[in-house]
Design a protein around this motif. Sequence first.
Motif, short mmCIF file in Angstrom:
data_model
loop_
_atom_site.label_atom_id
_atom_site.label_comp_id
_atom_site.label_asym_id
_atom_site.label_seq_id
_atom_site.Cartn_x
_atom_site.Cartn_y
_atom_site.Cartn_z
N ARG A 52 14.38 3.23 -17.72
CA ARG A 52 14.71 1.82 -17.49
C ARG A 52 16.16 1.52 -17.83
O ARG A 52 16.83 0.73 -17.17
CB ARG A 52 13.76 0.92 -18.30
CG ARG A 52 12.38 0.78 -17.69
CD ARG A 52 11.55 -0.25 -18.44
NE ARG A 52 11.07 0.25 -19.71
CZ ARG A 52 9.94 0.95 -19.86
NH1 ARG A 52 9.20 1.23 -18.81
NH2 ARG A 52 9.55 1.36 -21.04
N TYR A 53 16.67 2.17 -18.86
CA TYR A 53 18.07 1.98 -19.24
C TYR A 53 19.00 2.55 -18.18
O TYR A 53 19.98 1.91 -17.76
CB TYR A 53 18.33 2.63 -20.59
CG TYR A 53 19.77 2.58 -21.03
CD1 TYR A 53 20.30 1.43 -21.59
CD2 TYR A 53 20.59 3.68 -20.86
CE1 TYR A 53 21.63 1.38 -21.99
CE2 TYR A 53 21.92 3.65 -21.25
CZ TYR A 53 22.44 2.49 -21.82
OH TYR A 53 23.75 2.44 -22.20
N VAL A 55 18.58 3.10 -15.04
CA VAL A 55 18.57 2.44 -13.73
C VAL A 55 19.78 1.53 -13.58
O VAL A 55 20.38 1.44 -12.51
CB VAL A 55 17.25 1.65 -13.53
CG1 VAL A 55 17.38 0.66 -12.38
CG2 VAL A 55 16.10 2.60 -13.27
N THR A 56 20.14 0.86 -14.66
CA THR A 56 21.30 -0.04 -14.62
C THR A 56 22.53 0.53 -15.33
O THR A 56 23.62 -0.04 -15.24
CB THR A 56 20.95 -1.40 -15.25
OG1 THR A 56 20.45 -1.19 -16.58
CG2 THR A 56 19.87 -2.11 -14.43
N ASN A 57 22.36 1.64 -16.05
CA ASN A 57 23.48 2.23 -16.80
C ASN A 57 23.52 3.75 -16.59
O ASN A 57 23.32 4.53 -17.53
CB ASN A 57 23.34 1.94 -18.30
CG ASN A 57 23.31 0.46 -18.62
OD1 ASN A 57 24.35 -0.17 -18.76
ND2 ASN A 57 22.11 -0.10 -18.72
N GLU A 64 24.42 10.43 -13.14
CA GLU A 64 25.71 9.95 -12.64
C GLU A 64 26.20 10.77 -11.45
O GLU A 64 26.73 10.23 -10.48
CB GLU A 64 26.76 9.97 -13.75
CG GLU A 64 28.08 9.38 -13.30
CD GLU A 64 29.09 9.27 -14.44
OE1 GLU A 64 30.05 8.50 -14.29
OE2 GLU A 64 28.92 9.95 -15.47
N ALA A 92 11.89 4.17 -9.08
CA ALA A 92 13.22 3.82 -9.60
C ALA A 92 14.04 5.07 -9.87
O ALA A 92 15.25 5.12 -9.56
CB ALA A 92 13.08 2.99 -10.87
N GLN A 95 15.62 6.78 -6.84
CA GLN A 95 16.85 6.19 -6.35
C GLN A 95 18.07 6.67 -7.14
O GLN A 95 19.21 6.55 -6.67
CB GLN A 95 16.76 4.66 -6.45
CG GLN A 95 15.66 4.06 -5.58
CD GLN A 95 15.53 2.56 -5.80
OE1 GLN A 95 16.45 1.91 -6.31
NE2 GLN A 95 14.39 2.00 -5.43
N LEU A 96 17.82 7.24 -8.33
CA LEU A 96 18.91 7.68 -9.18
C LEU A 96 19.23 9.15 -9.04
O LEU A 96 20.39 9.55 -9.09
CB LEU A 96 18.58 7.39 -10.65
CG LEU A 96 18.56 5.94 -11.10
CD1 LEU A 96 18.06 5.86 -12.54
CD2 LEU A 96 19.94 5.33 -11.00
N GLN A 394 18.14 5.09 -26.85
CA GLN A 394 17.55 4.33 -25.76
C GLN A 394 16.03 4.46 -25.78
O GLN A 394 15.31 3.54 -25.39
CB GLN A 394 18.11 4.81 -24.42
CG GLN A 394 19.63 4.76 -24.33
CD GLN A 394 20.17 3.40 -24.74
OE1 GLN A 394 19.56 2.37 -24.48
NE2 GLN A 394 21.32 3.40 -25.40
N ASN A 400 14.30 -1.95 -24.12
CA ASN A 400 13.94 -1.16 -22.95
C ASN A 400 12.43 -1.08 -22.76
O ASN A 400 11.94 -0.29 -21.96
CB ASN A 400 14.54 0.24 -23.06
CG ASN A 400 16.05 0.20 -22.95
OD1 ASN A 400 16.59 -0.56 -22.18
ND2 ASN A 400 16.72 1.00 -23.77
#
Length: 456
Positions: A52-53, A55-57, A64, A92, A95-96, A394, A400
Amino acid sequence: LIGRATSSMLPLLAVLLACPASIEHRSSIELCAALEGSPVALVTGLTPANARYFVTNPANSIFEHAFSAPLVIFHESSWEQAHGRPALNSSAIAQLVRSPTCAIDTFEAEPWLWRVSSRDPGQSGIERFQEFAGMREPFVRHYTASLNKLLVRKVAAIHHAVQRQPNGSVVIWVDADVTPGTQPLLDGVFLTWLRQRDVSYIPFRHAAHQRPFSGPPKHADAQWRIESGVFALTVGSATRRFAATAVQYYDSRLEWLARFCLGASAAQLQTGKRAICSHDWVAHNMYLNDIYVYSLLLHADLRADPAELRLIYSDGQAMKRMRHGWFSMGQPKSAARCPSDCPPSYPHFNFCPEASLLRAANPRNGRSQHGAVGISPFSVCRYLVHHMHGALRQTMSAQNHPGASSILQDAELQTTQAQLAVPFLDSRWRARFSTPALFAKGKFRHCTVERDGLCP
């Protein structure tokens, strides 16, 4: 032979970089289609909170950039669901991810984790050890939960991968805050060097109370320990035994060793001129954080003393020593710092050998002047960079876990006041062996309950 095999891997590298990312869920690593044809498996751990962390970071994480080798994610969905939290959100994560990816539930692949994670001392070797020795460990400030029950999941994932992958393949553990460097893992240099060794790792000394490395590695140097954010194992009988022994330490072995050292007679402890338990390399690794368990086993293997090996490795089999590799961090700009291809903010001294030492450790005839330790002729950060941003934090963060409890509130991880007592190394161990204990993070003195409370 290795050079020819490496050249044939270039088409595989192109496919890996061109393939769209996908996630396959499997019950065991040998069923992962993503690994077919790859000589390397990158292995990592990911909790739903981490996911969850990220996904936005995603910066400075495994998400990355694309790795040039497939990624195996060990997650903990069954544990999370058993505690009222959602499982890993595969859509999710899909997508990363930028590399072919396989997902495995660590608790399903290694079911003994349920036992050692229990609060019942009759089942959990972690509980029994903490009742006897206390749970506070060096370099750790957070003492309100049994973090070793989280860290053992890394040990379980490495054990599973090494036991199930074919001989000669390479398993590389990467923490969730590791990113690829500028060179691809399959470029030939990195993989060839790894395959010439059984275990390859970053040795470090803590900057709070130790000096930088000043010369070649010495087997008698008791100060270093493994920085396990990047840890490579070439699969074979020696590394399978090593990984299985690490599991034993969480099940019962470390508790047994601590009780033996403090309770055995002087004659039972004597090896050569000193009692084995009085050595710093033993005393300084009598903890359950994975860096200490692995370091204890690695020190014993490097020293190759038969009596010490019988005590540290418990199965009584004839020892096949491992070939060790030390990842260098490049050549130092000064006595304390490594080149800019590694993060400059590391909280400890990593191994940054001078050029002359690298030449001596990697001669053209292949025979190192430094015994069983080989030193990488490259900086590991050219291939894998550990940013040390605290992926574990995290996992623990309540923010989270929207609408649910934090993992630190799980009953199995709660602690008692007795477990927060002064570590036995600060009292019973020093009384018997006069062995200096490790210091708390950033402190140069022993902490005591009378003076420091709970030594945060």
